[in-house]
Scaffold this active site. Sequence first.
Site, PDB file in Angstrom:
ATOM      1  N   THR A   1       0.824  -1.208   0.000  1.00 14.79           N
ATOM      2  CA  THR A   1       0.000   0.000   0.000  1.00 14.79           C
ATOM      3  C   THR A   1       0.858   1.259   0.000  1.00 14.79           C
ATOM      4  O   THR A   1       2.005   1.235   0.481  1.00 14.79           O
ATOM      5  CB  THR A   1      -0.906   0.025   1.245  1.00 14.79           C
ATOM      6  OG1 THR A   1      -1.555   1.293   1.347  1.00 14.79           O
ATOM      7  CG2 THR A   1      -0.100  -0.200   2.516  1.00 14.79           C
ATOM      8  N   ASP A   2       0.274   2.346  -0.493  1.00 19.11           N
ATOM      9  CA  ASP A   2       0.989   3.628  -0.459  1.00 19.11           C
ATOM     10  C   ASP A   2       1.206   4.117   0.976  1.00 19.11           C
ATOM     11  O   ASP A   2       2.083   4.940   1.240  1.00 19.11           O
ATOM     12  CB  ASP A   2       0.233   4.697  -1.260  1.00 19.11           C
ATOM     13  CG  ASP A   2      -1.197   4.927  -0.774  1.00 19.11           C
ATOM     14  OD1 ASP A   2      -1.638   4.236   0.180  1.00 19.11           O
ATOM     15  OD2 ASP A   2      -1.896   5.780  -1.357  1.00 19.11           O
ATOM     16  N   GLU A   3       0.437   3.570   1.915  1.00 15.30           N
ATOM     17  CA  GLU A   3       0.530   4.066   3.289  1.00 15.30           C
ATOM     18  C   GLU A   3       1.846   3.698   3.981  1.00 15.30           C
ATOM     19  O   GLU A   3       2.169   4.251   5.033  1.00 15.30           O
ATOM     20  CB  GLU A   3      -0.660   3.555   4.106  1.00 15.30           C
ATOM     21  CG  GLU A   3      -1.988   4.122   3.629  1.00 15.30           C
ATOM     22  CD  GLU A   3      -3.088   3.968   4.663  1.00 15.30           C
ATOM     23  OE1 GLU A   3      -2.799   4.114   5.869  1.00 15.30           O
ATOM     24  OE2 GLU A   3      -4.238   3.713   4.266  1.00 15.30           O
TER      25      GLU A   3
ATOM     26  N   TYR B   1      -2.086  -0.530  10.760  1.00 17.90           N
ATOM     27  CA  TYR B   1      -2.278  -1.194   9.460  1.00 17.90           C
ATOM     28  C   TYR B   1      -1.048  -1.042   8.575  1.00 17.90           C
ATOM     29  O   TYR B   1      -0.479  -2.028   8.095  1.00 17.90           O
ATOM     30  CB  TYR B   1      -3.515  -0.610   8.759  1.00 17.90           C
ATOM     31  CG  TYR B   1      -3.487  -0.818   7.266  1.00 17.90           C
ATOM     32  CD1 TYR B   1      -3.518  -2.099   6.724  1.00 17.90           C
ATOM     33  CD2 TYR B   1      -3.421   0.269   6.391  1.00 17.90           C
ATOM     34  CE1 TYR B   1      -3.477  -2.295   5.335  1.00 17.90           C
ATOM     35  CE2 TYR B   1      -3.376   0.087   5.020  1.00 17.90           C
ATOM     36  CZ  TYR B   1      -3.404  -1.195   4.497  1.00 17.90           C
ATOM     37  OH  TYR B   1      -3.347  -1.381   3.140  1.00 17.90           O
TER      38      TYR B   1
ATOM     39  N   LYS C   1       1.850  -3.772   7.066  1.00 13.91           N
ATOM     40  CA  LYS C   1       2.139  -3.933   5.637  1.00 13.91           C
ATOM     41  C   LYS C   1       3.620  -3.703   5.354  1.00 13.91           C
ATOM     42  O   LYS C   1       4.223  -4.384   4.513  1.00 13.91           O
ATOM     43  CB  LYS C   1       1.281  -2.972   4.804  1.00 13.91           C
ATOM     44  CG  LYS C   1      -0.199  -3.275   4.833  1.00 13.91           C
ATOM     45  CD  LYS C   1      -0.527  -4.646   4.244  1.00 13.91           C
ATOM     46  CE  LYS C   1      -0.419  -4.673   2.742  1.00 13.91           C
ATOM     47  NZ  LYS C   1      -0.841  -5.964   2.166  1.00 13.91           N
TER      48      LYS C   1
END
Length: 582
Positions: free
Chosen positions: A48-50, A75, A79
Site C-alpha cells: 500500500t501507499d501508506e 495497518y 504492511k
Amino acid sequence: MHFAAQTHVDNSFGNSFEFTKNNIYGTHVLLEACKVTGQVKRFIHVSTDEVYGETDEDALVGNHEASQLLPTNPYSATKAGAEMLVMAYGRSYGLPVITTRGNNVYGPNQFPEKLIPKFILLAMRGKVLPIHGDGSNVRSYLYCEDVAEAFEVILHKGEVGHVYNIGTKKERRVNDVARDVCKLFGVDPEASIKFVENRPFNDQRYFLDDEKLKKLGWSERTTWEEGLKKTMEWYTQNPEWWGDVSGALLPHPRMLMMPGGRHFDGSEESSLAAASASDKPNQSRMVVPSPRPQKPSLKFLIYGKTGWIGGLLGKLCEKQGIAYEYGKGRLEDRSSLLQDVASVKPTHVFNSAGVTGRPNVDWCESHKTETIRANVAGTLTLADVCREHGLLMMNFATGCIFEYDDKHPEGSGVGFKEEDTPNFTGSFYSKTKAMVEELLKEFDNVCTLRVRMPISSDLNNPRNFITKISRYNKVVNIPNSMTVLDELLPISIEMAKRNLKGIWNFTNPGVVSHNEILEMYRDYINPEFKWANFTLEEQAKVIVAPRSNNEMDASKLKKEFPELLSIKESLIKYAFEPNKKT
C-alpha cells in the site's frame, strides 16, 4: 499474487494484533510455502501507499519506489513489516518477488468499510455521510479495472526484485468525495455531510510517483466521474450484496474478529459487545506469547576483504541480513587482531586470507618467507586470538594437500577423508597448508574447510577454475574434487550458525575432469570452443611446482547437509545454466 490482508485503517486501531497476525504472519506462511515447493515463478506482493507515511501537503513530487518507509498507523506498519519479509525471502532464498504499492482502489463489490461504498450505501438509505476531522485529507483513487490492468502488466513485464507504485496524480479531498456522492444522488451536501471525531492519527496526504509503472506501458483509463457513476450503479442494483452491514456504516465501526469472517458490534457508543466478546466460546481471543530468551544476533568478522572468497562472503552476509565487518589488522600482527576483535565484537570469525600465489602457486616457490608468514604464522595467530576470546574461527583451507596413491587410485571412487594424513608435497604452498592444518588440530575453536579448485557463476573472474582452464592453450584431463562456491559458501555460514568444528572436506560429492568441464563450457557457453590436452609430463615443463590431483570424500559434509548436490549437478545449476548462451 498475494492480495490477502486486513486493510481498513480504522479497524487497525482497535484490533492491531489481528492485523499483525493476518498481514505479517499470514504473509510469512505464504512465503514459506512458496519457498518449500520451489515452483513459483513470480510472487507478486500487494502492499500500500501508506507504508511511505504522510506526504507533505505542498510536495510536487510523489514518493518513488526507493523512498523511506515511515508508516504511521498499525495497518501500514504491518504492511511494511510484511514487505520486509518478502524482500528477505527474495534475497535469502531467491524467491522471485515483486512488490506493489498502490493508491486507494474503488469500484463494484468493495466491502462497505471503505469510504466510497460506505458513502454510497449511506446516501442510498438517506443517512448522513460522516467525515473524520475537517475532511481536508487528500487521497488518490484508482478504479478497480485500471488497477487490475496494472497487475497484469506487472505480472508479465515487471522485473523480479523490484517495487512498483500503482498510483494516480489526480487527488481529491475527502470533502470533495462526499460532495460528488451527494451530487450523484441529488441530495444537498450541506445537510447530508456530518463532521465527526478524527482518527487517532489521520495522514493528511499520500502521493505516489508512478513513472516506473508507466514505462512498462500502463496508464489509468477510467475518469473519476465515470468510475464513480459505475460504482454507484452497481450498489444501487445490488443493495443486499453484503447482507447486514449496518455496523460497518458507523462513523467509527468496531470490528470484532470472529471465526468465519468480520463482524461488527453494531453500536457506536457502547463497548458492551466488545467487552463481552471474551465470554463467547466461539470468539477468537488474542493470546500474547510469553517472552522467550533471544539468541544473540550474528556478527561476522571477516579476513580476506580483497580476496575472492572474502568478497563473496561479504555479499552473502548482506543478502542474508547478517552484520559483518572486514578485519583491518594483518594476521601476523597480534595486537591489530586484538584491536579488531575489541572494536567489532564479533560472534564468529571467518578467515579467507592467505597467500595462494600471484598469479598461481608457482609464486610461492620463490617467496617462501612471505608464504610462511601469511599461511602459517598469520593463521595460527588469528586462531589463538579467537580461542582467547571464545570465538569460533571458520578457516578456509585447501584440499590440495593430497594426490592419488595406491590406496586412493584415480577413478576408483575412493576419496581422501578428513582424518587422512596429507601426502602431497609437490608445492611449497601445499606444504604450508598441510603444516598449518596439522597445528590447527590442537585448537578446539577452529572449523577447517578444505576448498578445492573453486568455481562460481562469475565466469569473468580469472580465479574461477572454469575461466582458468578455458583460457589455457592446453589442459591435462584428470578427474578432481571441486568446490562450487555459489552452493558451498552459504553452507559455510550455516556451519558457523551451528558452531561446527574440526576438519571438513569442503567439496561437492564426486569428481569431474577438465575435459568434462570444457565440454559443458562448449555446450552451454561457446559452441565454437576447442581445446587440446597434454600429459602431466608435458605440463611439468611449463609450470614450476607440480599440481595436486585427488578425489576427496565429501560424505561427512553430505550427511550434515543432505541437499548438497554432486559436482556435476552443481556445475550445471550454478555455473552453466545461469550463463547459458546456446
